[in-house]
Design a protein around this motif. Structure first.
Motif, mmCIF file in Angstrom:
data_model
loop_
_atom_site.group_PDB
_atom_site.id
_atom_site.type_symbol
_atom_site.label_atom_id
_atom_site.label_comp_id
_atom_site.label_asym_id
_atom_site.label_seq_id
_atom_site.Cartn_x
_atom_site.Cartn_y
_atom_site.Cartn_z
ATOM 1 N N TYR A 49 3.416 -3.318 -14.717
ATOM 2 C CA TYR A 49 2.687 -2.088 -14.424
ATOM 3 C C TYR A 49 3.649 -0.949 -14.100
ATOM 4 N N LYS A 50 4.720 -1.262 -13.381
ATOM 5 C CA LYS A 50 5.691 -0.233 -13.053
ATOM 6 C C LYS A 50 6.438 0.242 -14.304
ATOM 7 N N ASP A 51 6.738 -0.692 -15.213
ATOM 8 C CA ASP A 51 7.397 -0.311 -16.461
ATOM 9 C C ASP A 51 6.492 0.602 -17.297
ATOM 10 N N LEU A 52 5.209 0.266 -17.347
ATOM 11 C CA LEU A 52 4.270 1.116 -18.077
ATOM 12 C C LEU A 52 4.137 2.485 -17.422
ATOM 13 N N ALA A 53 4.128 2.514 -16.089
ATOM 14 C CA ALA A 53 4.054 3.791 -15.376
ATOM 15 C C ALA A 53 5.263 4.656 -15.698
ATOM 16 N N GLN A 54 6.438 4.036 -15.745
ATOM 17 C CA GLN A 54 7.658 4.780 -16.075
ATOM 18 C C GLN A 54 7.585 5.339 -17.496
ATOM 19 N N PHE A 55 7.077 4.548 -18.410
ATOM 20 C CA PHE A 55 6.935 4.966 -19.810
ATOM 21 C C PHE A 55 6.000 6.170 -19.930
ATOM 22 N N TRP A 56 4.822 6.075 -19.323
ATOM 23 C CA TRP A 56 3.848 7.155 -19.439
ATOM 24 C C TRP A 56 4.233 8.366 -18.592
ATOM 25 N N THR A 57 5.039 8.174 -17.558
ATOM 26 C CA THR A 57 5.492 9.310 -16.756
ATOM 27 C C THR A 57 6.369 10.241 -17.582
ATOM 28 N N LYS A 58 7.197 9.689 -18.457
ATOM 29 C CA LYS A 58 8.030 10.523 -19.334
ATOM 30 C C LYS A 58 7.152 11.376 -20.254
ATOM 31 N N ILE A 59 6.104 10.776 -20.789
ATOM 32 C CA ILE A 59 5.194 11.517 -21.662
ATOM 33 C C ILE A 59 4.436 12.569 -20.860
ATOM 34 N N PHE A 60 4.052 12.211 -19.634
ATOM 35 C CA PHE A 60 3.383 13.171 -18.760
ATOM 36 C C PHE A 60 4.269 14.380 -18.501
ATOM 37 N N ALA A 61 5.549 14.148 -18.257
ATOM 38 C CA ALA A 61 6.462 15.244 -17.937
ATOM 39 C C ALA A 61 6.519 16.253 -19.078
ATOM 40 N N ALA A 109 3.832 20.666 -7.306
ATOM 41 C CA ALA A 109 5.264 20.944 -7.229
ATOM 42 C C ALA A 109 5.942 20.148 -6.123
ATOM 43 N N SER A 110 5.219 19.883 -5.051
ATOM 44 C CA SER A 110 5.804 19.159 -3.917
ATOM 45 C C SER A 110 6.069 17.699 -4.243
ATOM 46 N N PHE A 111 5.226 17.092 -5.070
ATOM 47 C CA PHE A 111 5.326 15.648 -5.288
ATOM 48 C C PHE A 111 5.652 15.264 -6.725
ATOM 49 N N LEU A 112 5.730 16.244 -7.630
ATOM 50 C CA LEU A 112 6.010 15.917 -9.027
ATOM 51 C C LEU A 112 7.401 15.305 -9.174
ATOM 52 N N GLY A 113 8.383 15.858 -8.480
ATOM 53 C CA GLY A 113 9.745 15.326 -8.569
ATOM 54 C C GLY A 113 9.832 13.887 -8.099
ATOM 55 N N ILE A 114 9.121 13.562 -7.020
ATOM 56 C CA ILE A 114 9.125 12.180 -6.524
ATOM 57 C C ILE A 114 8.479 11.256 -7.536
ATOM 58 N N ARG A 121 14.337 5.108 -5.857
ATOM 59 C CA ARG A 121 14.901 6.057 -4.898
ATOM 60 C C ARG A 121 14.060 6.175 -3.633
ATOM 61 N N VAL A 122 12.754 5.926 -3.783
ATOM 62 C CA VAL A 122 11.878 5.906 -2.621
ATOM 63 C C VAL A 122 11.143 4.570 -2.627
ATOM 64 N N SER A 123 10.444 4.282 -1.557
ATOM 65 C CA SER A 123 9.708 3.021 -1.483
ATOM 66 C C SER A 123 8.573 3.010 -2.500
ATOM 67 N N PRO A 124 8.137 1.836 -2.964
ATOM 68 C CA PRO A 124 7.007 1.773 -3.898
ATOM 69 C C PRO A 124 5.752 2.454 -3.365
ATOM 70 N N ALA A 125 5.531 2.341 -2.054
ATOM 71 C CA ALA A 125 4.348 2.983 -1.470
ATOM 72 C C ALA A 125 4.449 4.502 -1.562
ATOM 73 N N MET A 126 5.644 5.038 -1.312
ATOM 74 C CA MET A 126 5.833 6.486 -1.404
ATOM 75 C C MET A 126 5.718 6.956 -2.846
ATOM 76 N N HIS A 127 6.247 6.174 -3.776
ATOM 77 C CA HIS A 127 6.151 6.516 -5.193
ATOM 78 C C HIS A 127 4.690 6.555 -5.635
ATOM 79 N N PHE A 128 3.921 5.572 -5.210
ATOM 80 C CA PHE A 128 2.492 5.527 -5.523
ATOM 81 C C PHE A 128 1.766 6.714 -4.897
ATOM 82 N N THR A 129 2.083 7.025 -3.654
ATOM 83 C CA THR A 129 1.439 8.149 -2.970
ATOM 84 C C THR A 129 1.705 9.463 -3.689
ATOM 85 N N ALA A 130 2.946 9.653 -4.132
ATOM 86 C CA ALA A 130 3.290 10.877 -4.857
ATOM 87 C C ALA A 130 2.476 10.989 -6.146
ATOM 88 N N ALA A 131 2.327 9.869 -6.867
ATOM 89 C CA ALA A 131 1.548 9.882 -8.112
ATOM 90 C C ALA A 131 0.083 10.209 -7.838
#
Length: 464
Positions: A49-61, A109-114, A121-131
């Protein structure tokens, strides 16, 4: 032939908004999809799931950037091409757009970079919260834009002094009578659009024999949401239509090509509306079914186009056609989702058959439906730019046709470059597919460092 600045300005705005709406319709749903994947990763511990999230995050960007770039000019056009509109209703529309910046843009803008760079770079919980917060931000952005547009469809909560609208009740302004169902309808459309893109990408990977576990996960999750949302969207659309009939009956009459409101309305499946003769040519229709759908009574009636002055009627043909394109694609989506869910239930989903081939090519459906829906909504509001307050022809800036034409040509060229380059890069990301994450091993001391540690241990032993 003399160029008409009004026609050119309308073409320019129609072009820019049609180009722009593609990206929010995708990123609203895509951000929610990414947040769901990261939530599943956090809950199950499955790195897929994390690999898929990383893949689709690039397309989202890339999609998000294209949406921001294409959307900037829309606000400027209110001042360049539609200054009279800005003068008349700017006291209402201006703050609504400002609220979008202060809430949605700041949150994103506050959470897009995270979200984009936070993995490892951050905890999985923080990464999920930012998304999650980015997904919330995209929904808030849709909230304010649809609030502003809904007020233009049916203004409320204002007073007019010397031809200028002033807000007197912000609650009524924000939540104008057409806002609720339009907001739900648009958000659901965004999620369905993304669902079919994910389904198509998963099917393409599976047919190519690439990234099979990820492809199956994408298809199952996409079908799981589509089989629920596509029929729900039909129900939402029905309530939205009833709301439109109540507050914008001329739009409904144009959507249905319904001329005579003194008789029950047929459901017109196909026709070529003749505006001059006020009849439908080559009509194929089911008697009284239109009345049943819109009034829930076979003998019910609702206003026809003849009950409105010709200058107050929307252009019938584009509204009539675009509405049927939207509904037709919606019904096709329900059918495909149902067939996919049935094949999944039978254990026959993942087979190289015709259905899988169809799924691999369904990605444009949501975008076409969204564009058709916006054409219906915006052309159906004509001849008003703000219903009952200002006609479109009165909202134009005092600019020459040559100036508008020049800017239109420049916009077409720039947007073509943006679309081609962005589309090319997104396609490359899709071709590459998800990259499986390999956990980093802890650093081991180098040989000189290990030797120094051994010497230290020997010295300590000698001291003892």
């Amino acid at each position: 032939m003399e160029l008409d600045p009004l026609i050119l300005a309308r073409i320019q705005f129609a072009f820019t908004i049609s180009f722009h709406i593609i990206f929010p319709a995708f990123t609203i749903g895509l951000s929610a999809w990414i947040a769901t994947l990261l939530g599943m990763s956090l809950w199950t511990g499955n790195v897929r799931y994390k690999d898929l999230a990383q893949f689709w995050t690039k397309i989202f960007a890339v999609s998000f950037a294209m949406g921001v770039v294409s959307g900037i000019v829309l606000t400027y056009q209110f001042g360049t091409n539609w200054s009279e509109f800005s003068l008349a209703v700017g006291n209402v529309i201006g703050p609504l757009i400002g609220f979008e910046v202060l809430t949605a843009f700041f949150l994103e803008a506050s959470f897009l970079g995270i979200m984009l760079f936070g993995r490892d770079r951050v905890s999985p919980a923080m990464h999920f919260t930012a998304a999650v917060l980015v997904a919330v931000g995209t929904a808030i952005s849709a909230f304010w834009i649809l609030s502003a547009n809904s007020w233009m469809q049916f203004p409320a909560g204002h007073e007019v002094r010397d031809g200028i609208a002033y807000p007197v009740d912000w609650w009524q302004v924000i939540f104008s009578p057409t806002f609720g169902w339009r907001m739900v309808h648009m958000l659901t459309a965004a999620y369905i659009t993304t669902g079919f893109v994910v389904l198509a990408v998963g099917a393409r990977f599976w047919l190519k024999g690439k990234h099979l576990p990820e492809a199956e996960t994408m298809m199952k999750m996409a079908l799981g949401i589509l089989v629920v949302l596509t029929p729900v969207q039909a129900v939402i659309g029905d309530f939205h239509g009833l709301n439109t009939l109540e507050h914008q009956p001329a739009k409904i009459a144009a959507m249905e090509a319904h001329w005579d409101g003194t008789h029950p309305a047929a459901l017109v499946l196909f026709a070529i509306p003749d505006v001059v003769a006020e009849v439908n040519r080559f009509e194929i229709a089911i008697p009284k079914l239109g009345s049943l759908i819109l009034t829930h009574d076979l003998n019910g009636t609702f206003p026809g186009l003849k009950q409105f002055a010709p200058e107050d009627r929307p252009p019938v043909l584009p509204v009539f056609i675009s509405f049927r394109v939207m509904v037709g694609i919606g019904l096709l989506m329900i059918l495909l989702s149902g067939l996919g869910a049935f094949a999944w239930w039978r254990g026959k989903l993942f087979r190289p058959n015709l259905l899988m081939q169809v799924f691999a090519n369904t990605w444009p459906l949501g975008f076409i439906a969204v564009l058709a829906g916006w054409i219906t909504t915006e052309i159906g509001r004509q001849p008003w730019v703000a219903t009952g307050l200002m006609r479109t022809e009165d909202a134009l800036s005092p600019v020459g046709a040559a100036t508008v034409l020049t800017s239109l040509i420049l916009f077409v060229l720039v947007y073509a470059v943006i679309f081609v380059s962005g589309g090319y890069y997104i396609n490359r990301l899709l071709e590459k597919g998800p990259v499986r994450h390999v956990p980093k091993e802890p650093l081991r001391p180098t040989r000189p460092m290990a030797a120094a540690q051994d010497s230290g241990r020997i010295a300590l032993s000698a001291g003892e």
